[in-house]
Design an enzyme around this catalytic site. Structure first.
Site, PDB file in Angstrom:
ATOM      1  N   GLU A   1      -2.284  -8.370  -5.274  1.00  0.00           N
ATOM      2  CA  GLU A   1      -3.644  -8.903  -5.404  1.00  0.00           C
ATOM      3  C   GLU A   1      -3.631 -10.365  -5.849  1.00  0.00           C
ATOM      4  O   GLU A   1      -4.455 -11.160  -5.403  1.00  0.00           O
ATOM      5  CB  GLU A   1      -4.472  -8.051  -6.376  1.00  0.00           C
TER       6      GLU A   1
ATOM      7  N   CYS B   1     -18.037  -0.067  14.989  1.00  0.00           N
ATOM      8  CA  CYS B   1     -18.129  -0.008  13.518  1.00  0.00           C
ATOM      9  C   CYS B   1     -18.573   1.372  13.031  1.00  0.00           C
ATOM     10  O   CYS B   1     -19.602   1.890  13.477  1.00  0.00           O
ATOM     11  CB  CYS B   1     -19.118  -1.061  13.021  1.00  0.00           C
TER      12      CYS B   1
ATOM     13  N   CYS C   1     -19.563  -4.659  16.253  1.00  0.00           N
ATOM     14  CA  CYS C   1     -20.537  -3.665  15.776  1.00  0.00           C
ATOM     15  C   CYS C   1     -20.465  -2.376  16.596  1.00  0.00           C
ATOM     16  O   CYS C   1     -20.696  -1.288  16.066  1.00  0.00           O
ATOM     17  CB  CYS C   1     -21.944  -4.238  15.808  1.00  0.00           C
TER      18      CYS C   1
ATOM     19  N   GLN D   1      -6.519 -16.461  -2.176  1.00  0.00           N
ATOM     20  CA  GLN D   1      -6.356 -17.756  -1.491  1.00  0.00           C
ATOM     21  C   GLN D   1      -5.192 -17.799  -0.499  1.00  0.00           C
ATOM     22  O   GLN D   1      -4.789 -18.878  -0.085  1.00  0.00           O
ATOM     23  CB  GLN D   1      -6.193 -18.899  -2.503  1.00  0.00           C
TER      24      GLN D   1
ATOM     25  N   GLY E   1       1.730 -21.652  -2.663  1.00  0.00           N
ATOM     26  CA  GLY E   1       0.729 -22.576  -3.203  1.00  0.00           C
ATOM     27  C   GLY E   1       0.011 -22.000  -4.421  1.00  0.00           C
ATOM     28  O   GLY E   1       0.274 -20.880  -4.853  1.00  0.00           O
TER      29      GLY E   1
ATOM     30  N   ARG F   1       0.820  -1.212   0.000  1.00  0.00           N
ATOM     31  CA  ARG F   1       0.000   0.000   0.000  1.00  0.00           C
ATOM     32  C   ARG F   1       0.857   1.266   0.000  1.00  0.00           C
ATOM     33  O   ARG F   1       0.333   2.367   0.109  1.00  0.00           O
ATOM     34  CB  ARG F   1      -0.899   0.013   1.240  1.00  0.00           C
TER      35      ARG F   1
HETATM   36  S1  SF4 Z   1     -21.139  -3.612   9.021  1.00  0.00           S
HETATM   37 FE1  SF4 Z   1     -20.638  -2.939  11.094  1.00  0.00          FE
HETATM   38  S2  SF4 Z   1     -22.569  -2.862  12.182  1.00  0.00           S
HETATM   39 FE2  SF4 Z   1     -22.892  -4.090  10.341  1.00  0.00          FE
HETATM   40  S3  SF4 Z   1     -22.531  -6.192  10.990  1.00  0.00           S
HETATM   41 FE3  SF4 Z   1     -20.589  -5.436  10.223  1.00  0.00          FE
HETATM   42  S4  SF4 Z   1     -19.573  -4.655  12.061  1.00  0.00           S
HETATM   43 FE4  SF4 Z   1     -21.701  -4.872  12.585  1.00  0.00          FE
END
Ligand code: SF4
Length: 366
Positions: free
Chosen positions: A55, A220, A217, A60, A99, A43
């Site tokens: 890439e 996120c 989550c 795999q 591989g 990167r």
């Molecule tokens: S996108 Fe974010 S909020 Fe949705 S399932 Fe994945 S981690 Fe959870």
């Protein structure tokens, strides 16, 4: 598919119900990427050659494993011209351990075509990139977006999972066409500005936050627009793919000795590890290794003295689990190695491009 131009947004397409708000996703994801992105050696530049090599390796193969191979490969073949000029054996030797050698062979052939047909200049659109061997829809999208800033989508394991959850797409993704709705959503989401960063951010989010099990989550950046989270279906999306049964294969590998040399054979066209060197093998027989070796044409008339057991190794190729009983014997008759066979010293094994099980057997020889 229309070819996107640099900095231009694609017209919004009709996509599956549950389509996340593209105008909200891109800024939130790019802001998260700016502070949380993984520092990966490929990167550090937008050089299409480096993006392409990385890439192909990442297909795999896990990111952590690719790190060391990528750096070694680029040190040895720093440009597409250097790769094109290399011998296939040198490319395969450097690929050993990654591989799926077909990837290396196609990379090499594609480099030769880029040099021979285009004077070393990379094609600059996803459609043109896909005319090269080994470059499919995903790889073309990755090179076009990361190296050339074209608004091309990508769908691979991580982004596929993130997009499926964002959109609440609960249908199975395996099988023909199963990914199409995900490509459709990815196409609508990829922004005209920083498409490469956006695509890499999707992959990083899948690797670091939206993981297969127990996604984070609460941390996120896309939680506010995620359908799976809002509807409490995170654990069931994406739907689990059908598992292929493991196929067991049992073979005997034979280290045939003649003075200080051992016999190696080159894997033939269409075989696993095509073009790489290995020890001769025969299906393991209940009657014993020696009978199996003698009944086969394995040694091409060299014959085989009493066998000595060296050990057993296991190796997995896709859904096949190979158990190799390794025996050694002395060649009963002198004879010249035929086409695709060589007598080599233990030291010379180190410079041959060998199959993964072959390399492990070589280590048993000390
Ligand atoms: S996108 Fe974010 S909020 Fe949705 S399932 Fe994945 S981690 Fe959870």
């Amino acid at each position: 598919m229309p070819v996107a131009g640099k900095g231009k947004r694609r017209p919004r397409q009709t996509v599956a119900a549950g389509m996340p708000d593209a105008a909200a996703v891109a800024p939130a994801l790019l802001a998260w990427y700016a502070r949380a992105r993984r520092d990966l050696p490929w990167r550090r530049s937008q050089d299409p050659y480096r993006v392409w090599v990385s890439e192909i390796m990442l297909q795999q193969t896990q990111v952590e494993r690719v790190r060391e191979f990528f750096t070694r490969f680029i040190d040895r073949f720093p440009t597409v011209a250097a790769l094109a000029a290399a011998g296939e054996h040198d490319v395969l030797r450097l690929w050993e351990g990654l591989g799926y050698y077909r990837r290396a062979r196609q990379l090499h052939v594609a480099a030769q075509r880029i040099v021979a047909e285009r004077g070393g200049a990379f094609p600059r659109s996803a459609a043109e990139l896909r005319t090269l061997p080994g470059i499919g829809r995903y790889t073309a999208g990755a090179i076009a977006s990361i190296a050339f800033d074209l608004a091309e989508p990508i769908v691979e394991a991580n982004s596929r999972r993130v997009i499926a959850r964002l959109a609440g797409h609960a249908a199975r993704l395996d099988g023909p066409g199963g990914d199409e709705p995900i490509w459709e959503i990815a196409t609508a989401l990829v922004p005209g500005r920083h498409p490469g960063r956006f695509n890499q951010a999707l992959m990083d989010l899948g690797a670091l936050v939206c993981t297969p099990e127990r996604p984070l989550c609460g941390a996120c950046p896309l939680a506010a627009c995620c359908v799976a989270k809002r509807t409490g279906r995170v654990a069931e999306i994406p739907a689990k793919a059908a598992r292929r049964a493991v196929e067991e294969i049992r073979e005997t590998a034979v280290v045939v000795r003649r003075a200080a040399r051992v016999l190696v054979v080159q894997r033939g066209p269409g075989e696993w590890w095509e073009g790489l060197w290995d020890f001769p093998r025969v299906a393991t027989s209940a009657r014993g290794a020696r009978r199996a070796i003698e009944r086969s044409d394995l040694l091409g008339g060299l014959g085989c003295g009493p066998t000595e057991r060296l050990g057993t190794i296991t190796h997995t190729v896709t859904h096949h689990r190979i158990t190799l009983d390794v025996v050694a014997c002395a060649a009963a008759r002198a004879g010249r190695a035929a086409q695709g066979r060589r007598w080599v010293t233990a030291a010379a094994l180190g410079s041959l491009a060998m199959t993964a099980p072959g390399r492990r057997i070589a280590k048993l020889l000390g």
